[in-house]
Scaffold this motif. Structure first.
Motif, PDB file in Angstrom:
ATOM      1  N   GLY A   8       0.792  -1.226   0.000  1.00 32.81           N
ATOM      2  CA  GLY A   8       0.000   0.000   0.000  1.00 32.81           C
ATOM      3  C   GLY A   8       0.825   1.278   0.000  1.00 32.81           C
ATOM      4  O   GLY A   8       0.541   2.204  -0.773  1.00 32.81           O
ATOM      5  N   THR A   9       1.862   1.340   0.821  1.00 34.70           N
ATOM      6  CA  THR A   9       2.664   2.569   0.875  1.00 34.70           C
ATOM      7  C   THR A   9       3.435   2.736  -0.433  1.00 34.70           C
ATOM      8  O   THR A   9       3.635   3.857  -0.899  1.00 34.70           O
ATOM      9  CB  THR A   9       3.700   2.504   2.030  1.00 34.70           C
ATOM     10  N   SER A  10       3.847   1.612  -1.016  1.00 37.37           N
ATOM     11  CA  SER A  10       4.638   1.659  -2.255  1.00 37.37           C
ATOM     12  C   SER A  10       3.835   2.233  -3.423  1.00 37.37           C
ATOM     13  O   SER A  10       4.420   2.710  -4.396  1.00 37.37           O
ATOM     14  CB  SER A  10       5.138   0.258  -2.621  1.00 37.37           C
ATOM     15  N   SER A 198      -2.035  -9.405   0.042  1.00 41.22           N
ATOM     16  CA  SER A 198      -1.343  -9.262  -1.252  1.00 41.22           C
ATOM     17  C   SER A 198      -0.032 -10.034  -1.264  1.00 41.22           C
ATOM     18  O   SER A 198       0.391 -10.535  -2.310  1.00 41.22           O
ATOM     19  CB  SER A 198      -1.057  -7.789  -1.555  1.00 41.22           C
ATOM     20  N   ASP A 199       0.616 -10.128  -0.118  1.00 35.68           N
ATOM     21  CA  ASP A 199       1.850 -10.940  -0.034  1.00 35.68           C
ATOM     22  C   ASP A 199       1.526 -12.385  -0.408  1.00 35.68           C
ATOM     23  O   ASP A 199       2.288 -13.063  -1.099  1.00 35.68           O
ATOM     24  CB  ASP A 199       2.405 -10.981   1.407  1.00 35.68           C
ATOM     25  N   TYR A 200       0.382 -12.839   0.088  1.00 36.84           N
ATOM     26  CA  TYR A 200      -0.047 -14.223  -0.153  1.00 36.84           C
ATOM     27  C   TYR A 200      -0.301 -14.425  -1.649  1.00 36.84           C
ATOM     28  O   TYR A 200       0.135 -15.415  -2.236  1.00 36.84           O
ATOM     29  CB  TYR A 200      -1.316 -14.487   0.664  1.00 36.84           C
ATOM     30  N   ASP A 221      13.646  -1.903   4.835  1.00 37.49           N
ATOM     31  CA  ASP A 221      14.659  -2.678   4.100  1.00 37.49           C
ATOM     32  C   ASP A 221      14.790  -4.111   4.601  1.00 37.49           C
ATOM     33  O   ASP A 221      15.839  -4.535   5.066  1.00 37.49           O
ATOM     34  CB  ASP A 221      16.014  -1.977   4.112  1.00 37.49           C
ATOM     35  N   GLY A 222      13.698  -4.843   4.527  1.00 40.97           N
ATOM     36  CA  GLY A 222      13.726  -6.277   4.849  1.00 40.97           C
ATOM     37  C   GLY A 222      13.183  -6.576   6.230  1.00 40.97           C
ATOM     38  O   GLY A 222      12.723  -5.686   6.948  1.00 40.97           O
ATOM     39  N   MET A 223      13.243  -7.857   6.566  1.00 44.10           N
ATOM     40  CA  MET A 223      12.788  -8.307   7.884  1.00 44.10           C
ATOM     41  C   MET A 223      13.781  -7.817   8.941  1.00 44.10           C
ATOM     42  O   MET A 223      14.966  -8.121   8.859  1.00 44.10           O
ATOM     43  CB  MET A 223      12.730  -9.836   7.893  1.00 44.10           C
ATOM     44  N   HIS A 224      13.298  -7.068   9.920  1.00 41.40           N
ATOM     45  CA  HIS A 224      14.183  -6.617  11.003  1.00 41.40           C
ATOM     46  C   HIS A 224      14.224  -7.671  12.105  1.00 41.40           C
ATOM     47  O   HIS A 224      13.353  -8.529  12.200  1.00 41.40           O
ATOM     48  CB  HIS A 224      13.703  -5.266  11.533  1.00 41.40           C
ATOM     49  N   ASN A 225      15.250  -7.545  12.957  1.00 45.20           N
ATOM     50  CA  ASN A 225      15.415  -8.581  13.987  1.00 45.20           C
ATOM     51  C   ASN A 225      14.434  -8.433  15.153  1.00 45.20           C
ATOM     52  O   ASN A 225      14.422  -9.263  16.062  1.00 45.20           O
ATOM     53  CB  ASN A 225      16.868  -8.640  14.481  1.00 45.20           C
ATOM     54  N   ASN A 226      13.609  -7.383  15.129  1.00 46.74           N
ATOM     55  CA  ASN A 226      12.566  -7.211  16.138  1.00 46.74           C
ATOM     56  C   ASN A 226      11.558  -6.226  15.554  1.00 46.74           C
ATOM     57  O   ASN A 226      11.808  -5.648  14.489  1.00 46.74           O
ATOM     58  CB  ASN A 226      13.183  -6.684  17.443  1.00 46.74           C
ATOM     59  N   ASP A 227      10.429  -6.059  16.213  1.00 50.06           N
ATOM     60  CA  ASP A 227       9.372  -5.210  15.657  1.00 50.06           C
ATOM     61  C   ASP A 227       9.790  -3.734  15.712  1.00 50.06           C
ATOM     62  O   ASP A 227       9.858  -3.161  16.805  1.00 50.06           O
ATOM     63  CB  ASP A 227       8.072  -5.435  16.452  1.00 50.06           C
ATOM     64  N   PRO A 228      10.046  -3.116  14.548  1.00 49.05           N
ATOM     65  CA  PRO A 228      10.533  -1.728  14.566  1.00 49.05           C
ATOM     66  C   PRO A 228       9.500  -0.733  15.085  1.00 49.05           C
ATOM     67  O   PRO A 228       9.833   0.397  15.405  1.00 49.05           O
ATOM     68  CB  PRO A 228      10.875  -1.451  13.100  1.00 49.05           C
ATOM     69  N   ARG A 229       8.235  -1.176  15.173  1.00 53.41           N
ATOM     70  CA  ARG A 229       7.205  -0.266  15.701  1.00 53.41           C
ATOM     71  C   ARG A 229       7.269  -0.190  17.219  1.00 53.41           C
ATOM     72  O   ARG A 229       6.713   0.702  17.838  1.00 53.41           O
ATOM     73  CB  ARG A 229       5.805  -0.743  15.272  1.00 53.41           C
ATOM     74  N   GLY A 252       3.521 -12.773  13.961  1.00 50.55           N
ATOM     75  CA  GLY A 252       3.305 -11.340  14.118  1.00 50.55           C
ATOM     76  C   GLY A 252       4.195 -10.371  13.373  1.00 50.55           C
ATOM     77  O   GLY A 252       3.957  -9.168  13.461  1.00 50.55           O
ATOM     78  N   ALA A 253       5.233 -10.821  12.630  1.00 55.52           N
ATOM     79  CA  ALA A 253       6.052  -9.845  11.904  1.00 55.52           C
ATOM     80  C   ALA A 253       5.227  -9.304  10.734  1.00 55.52           C
ATOM     81  O   ALA A 253       5.061  -9.968   9.710  1.00 55.52           O
ATOM     82  CB  ALA A 253       7.345 -10.493  11.408  1.00 55.52           C
ATOM     83  N   LYS A 254       4.709  -8.095  10.898  1.00 52.21           N
ATOM     84  CA  LYS A 254       3.676  -7.591   9.972  1.00 52.21           C
ATOM     85  C   LYS A 254       4.171  -7.457   8.530  1.00 52.21           C
ATOM     86  O   LYS A 254       3.369  -7.405   7.600  1.00 52.21           O
ATOM     87  CB  LYS A 254       3.184  -6.232  10.481  1.00 52.21           C
ATOM     88  N   ILE A 255       5.471  -7.425   8.360  1.00 54.07           N
ATOM     89  CA  ILE A 255       6.013  -7.262   7.002  1.00 54.07           C
ATOM     90  C   ILE A 255       5.549  -8.388   6.075  1.00 54.07           C
ATOM     91  O   ILE A 255       5.498  -8.216   4.864  1.00 54.07           O
ATOM     92  CB  ILE A 255       7.553  -7.156   7.048  1.00 54.07           C
ATOM     93  N   LEU A 256       5.189  -9.533   6.620  1.00 52.01           N
ATOM     94  CA  LEU A 256       4.689 -10.646   5.804  1.00 52.01           C
ATOM     95  C   LEU A 256       3.339 -11.136   6.301  1.00 52.01           C
ATOM     96  O   LEU A 256       3.126 -11.239   7.514  1.00 52.01           O
ATOM     97  CB  LEU A 256       5.682 -11.820   5.855  1.00 52.01           C
TER      98      LEU A 256
HETATM   99  P1  ADP Z   1       2.843  -3.248   2.918  1.00 51.54           P
HETATM  100  O1  ADP Z   1       1.736  -2.246   2.905  1.00 51.54           O
HETATM  101  O2  ADP Z   1       3.945  -2.935   1.960  1.00 51.54           O
HETATM  102  O3  ADP Z   1       2.354  -4.665   2.806  1.00 51.54           O
HETATM  103  P2  ADP Z   1       3.093  -3.565   5.769  1.00 51.54           P
HETATM  104  O4  ADP Z   1       2.716  -2.352   6.561  1.00 51.54           O
HETATM  105  O5  ADP Z   1       2.105  -4.659   5.696  1.00 51.54           O
HETATM  106  O6  ADP Z   1       3.548  -3.088   4.330  1.00 51.54           O
HETATM  107  O7  ADP Z   1       4.467  -4.180   6.315  1.00 51.54           O
HETATM  108  C1  ADP Z   1       5.612  -3.359   6.504  1.00 51.54           C
HETATM  109  C2  ADP Z   1       5.669  -2.909   7.942  1.00 51.54           C
HETATM  110  O8  ADP Z   1       5.825  -4.041   8.788  1.00 51.54           O
HETATM  111  C3  ADP Z   1       6.893  -2.070   8.267  1.00 51.54           C
HETATM  112  O9  ADP Z   1       6.673  -0.715   7.963  1.00 51.54           O
HETATM  113  C4  ADP Z   1       7.077  -2.313   9.765  1.00 51.54           C
HETATM  114  O10 ADP Z   1       6.540  -1.291  10.534  1.00 51.54           O
HETATM  115  C5  ADP Z   1       6.250  -3.571  10.053  1.00 51.54           C
HETATM  116  N1  ADP Z   1       7.016  -4.627  10.711  1.00 51.54           N
HETATM  117  C6  ADP Z   1       6.621  -5.311  11.821  1.00 51.54           C
HETATM  118  N2  ADP Z   1       7.541  -6.206  12.190  1.00 51.54           N
HETATM  119  C7  ADP Z   1       8.569  -6.094  11.308  1.00 51.54           C
HETATM  120  C8  ADP Z   1       9.835  -6.727  11.173  1.00 51.54           C
HETATM  121  N3  ADP Z   1      10.231  -7.685  12.011  1.00 51.54           N
HETATM  122  N4  ADP Z   1      10.637  -6.335  10.166  1.00 51.54           N
HETATM  123  C9  ADP Z   1      10.255  -5.381   9.298  1.00 51.54           C
HETATM  124  N5  ADP Z   1       9.064  -4.735   9.372  1.00 51.54           N
HETATM  125  C10 ADP Z   1       8.241  -5.078  10.361  1.00 51.54           C
END
Ligand code: ADP
Ligand code: ASP
Ligand code: MG
Length: 440
Positions: A8-10, A198-200, A221-229, A252-256
């Motif tokens: 969505g942000t992209s 959409s990832d799915y 920039d990729g999967m971070h080692n902990n929740d950046p939020r 719970g890693a929202k990136i995926l």
């Molecule tokens: P998109 O809209 O591109 O699908 P999302 O908001 O679903 O993006 O996923 C990206 C967000 O996931 C990041 O901005 C970040 O805040 C959050 N996030 C949560 N945990 C992680 C993690 N471990 N690594 C990277 N991002 C994470």
């Protein structure tokens, strides 16, 4: 052929759409999966909710605001009046369709149909931009090939056959665009792959076509080692094994999206997480490789409910666990964590829609205790039991946090802790400080 998914942000503004167009035209013949513009699906959820509550005025007001926002984008996105007019006409139809839901009785199918418009609009806008730029682009409607079966799982055979048919019949394009998230279901109604789906979509396409790579482009920039939020100074993890990534996504890693890694893993297609805001950053590669000897990352899943069943007769009572699990199966409720003792069993669920009925049934077998507002903390990496001391580092980090359950040994990749949701930030920070000291 690669699959490239942009979130969505992209695609959140005309400027971003142009940047995405530049990225996707660097190579030919890829399939591009787009989400709705950021905020749109949330607005559609709000609209559906107002229709459900029969508050037509409020629904129309949200539709009106969304429409104005989209119309404002047009002159910023296109340079030719002809493309502006064509796209405006298409968007007007979409907003009219949203207003028209007033005249049908609201049900689940209407709700899901409403949610589908975001991806339909964003893909049309980007396709028209690419065509204006002279790129031979085909928009493949996801509703023509993406389908879930009766059990809610993707119908892989249908998806594969249909998509291959469409591509074979349309070989002369440089780029194929489709919608993420949306699909049809077995009753032939519009449905979706759940929020963040959409990832799915991208991973399902990558798997059925056995693509070279699935790229998930997002705002980090990729999967971070902990929740950046929640935690400061998190750092990107450069490589993850499929199983590690699947655990992090599920927990719970929202990136995926929680289940998007599975199809890629089964098909053996690598997944790369990349940053639209910084395309040259290396991101994270997810594949079959396993880096031994390191703990990679931590994730947290909220809204968990813990249930403990204590039966004084469990000792030697064969079949006790089966009976307990059968109750959850009857109510189609999946269990995330399980721990047992001589007298009872504790488990955790995230879907509480049948909680009352489940508890009622469980009471036949013992006393039942329920703890709500819990959170699973999942630590992922090389956690084979032969790695002496690895689980101790994680438990040590949580020495100041009350822990309700610990699950270890279920896989080689994870140790999970069930804690109170209110302790989540403290626990995640403590884990980062203990596990990733050297990285920070
Ligand atoms: P998109 O809209 O591109 O699908 P999302 O908001 O679903 O993006 O996923 C990206 C967000 O996931 C990041 O901005 C970040 O805040 C959050 N996030 C949560 N945990 C992680 C993690 N471990 N690594 C990277 N991002 C994470
Ligand atoms: N647009 C959908 C959502 O917001 C799907 C996605 O973005 O992945 O959940
Ligand atoms: Mg997402």
């Amino acid at each position: 052929m690669k699959v490239q998914k942009f979130g969505g942000t992209s695609v959140g503004s005309p400027q971003r759409m142009k940047e995405v167009a530049q990225l996707i035209t660097a190579e030919k013949k890829n399939i591009v999966v787009l989400s709705a513009m950021s905020g749109t699906t949330n607005s559609l959820v709000e609209i559906a909710d107002y229709f459900k509550k029969r508050n037509v005025e409020a629904a129309n007001s949200v539709i009106g605001k969304l429409r104005a926002k989209y119309m404002d984008h047009l002159p910023n996105l296109y340079s030719k009046q002809e493309t502006i007019d064509k796209t405006r006409a298409f968007l007007e139809e979409q907003f009219q369709a949203l207003h028209d839901y007033t005249s049908v009785p609201f049900d689940d199918n209407v709700g899901k149909a409403i949610l589908s418009h975001g991806e339909i609009m964003s893909t049309n806008m980007v396709t028209n931009y690419l065509c204006e730029q002279g790129v031979k682009t085909m928009l493949i409607p996801a509703l023509d090939f993406m389908r879930i079966a009766e059990n809610g799982e993707p119908d892989m055979a249908f998806i594969g056959t249909k998509l291959k048919e469409i591509l074979k019949a349309n070989p002369d394009y440089d780029l194929y665009i489709t919608q993420g998230f949306i699909c049809m279901n077995s009753s032939n109604h519009i449905d979706n792959l759940q929020r963040g789906g959409s990832d799915y979509t991208a991973c399902l396409i990558g798997a059925v076509l056995r693509c070279e790579e699935i790229q998930i482009w997002t705002d980090i920039d990729g999967m971070h080692n902990n929740d950046p939020r929640v935690v400061d100074n998190t750092t990107p993890v450069r490589q993850l094994n499929f199983e590690e990534a699947a655990e992090l996504a599920y927990f719970g890693a929202k990136i995926l999206h929680p289940t998007c890694i599975q199809p890629a893993r089964y098909a053996g297609v690598p997944v790369r997480l990349l940053n639209t805001m910084c395309p040259s950053a290396p991101g994270t590669l997810i594949n079959n490789d396993m880096q031994l000897g390191s703990i990679k990352a931590v994730a947290a899943k909220d809204n968990i409910t813990a249930i403990k069943i204590v039966s004084s007769r469990m000792l030697l009572a064969t079949g006790f666990l089966r009976k307990v699990f059968e109750i959850f199966e009857t109510y189609n409720t999946s269990i995330d964590m399980v721990t047992t003792s001589e007298v009872g069993v504790s488990l955790s669920i995230d879907d509480t829609s049948h909680l009352a009925a489940i508890v009622e049934k469980l009471k036949q077998y013992g006393t039942v205790e329920v703890d709500e507002n819990m959170c699973i903390i999942c630590v992922v990496g090389d956690l084979r039991w032969s790695n002496v001391g690895f689980e101790t580092i994680a438990t040590d980090a949580l020495s100041e946090v009350p822990v309700r359950m610990i699950s270890y040994g279920g896989s080689n990749h994870n140790i999970s802790f069930l804690i109170r949701e209110e302790d989540k930030a403290k626990a995640l920070c403590a884990l980062s400080a203990h596990l990733f000291k050297a990285a920070n």
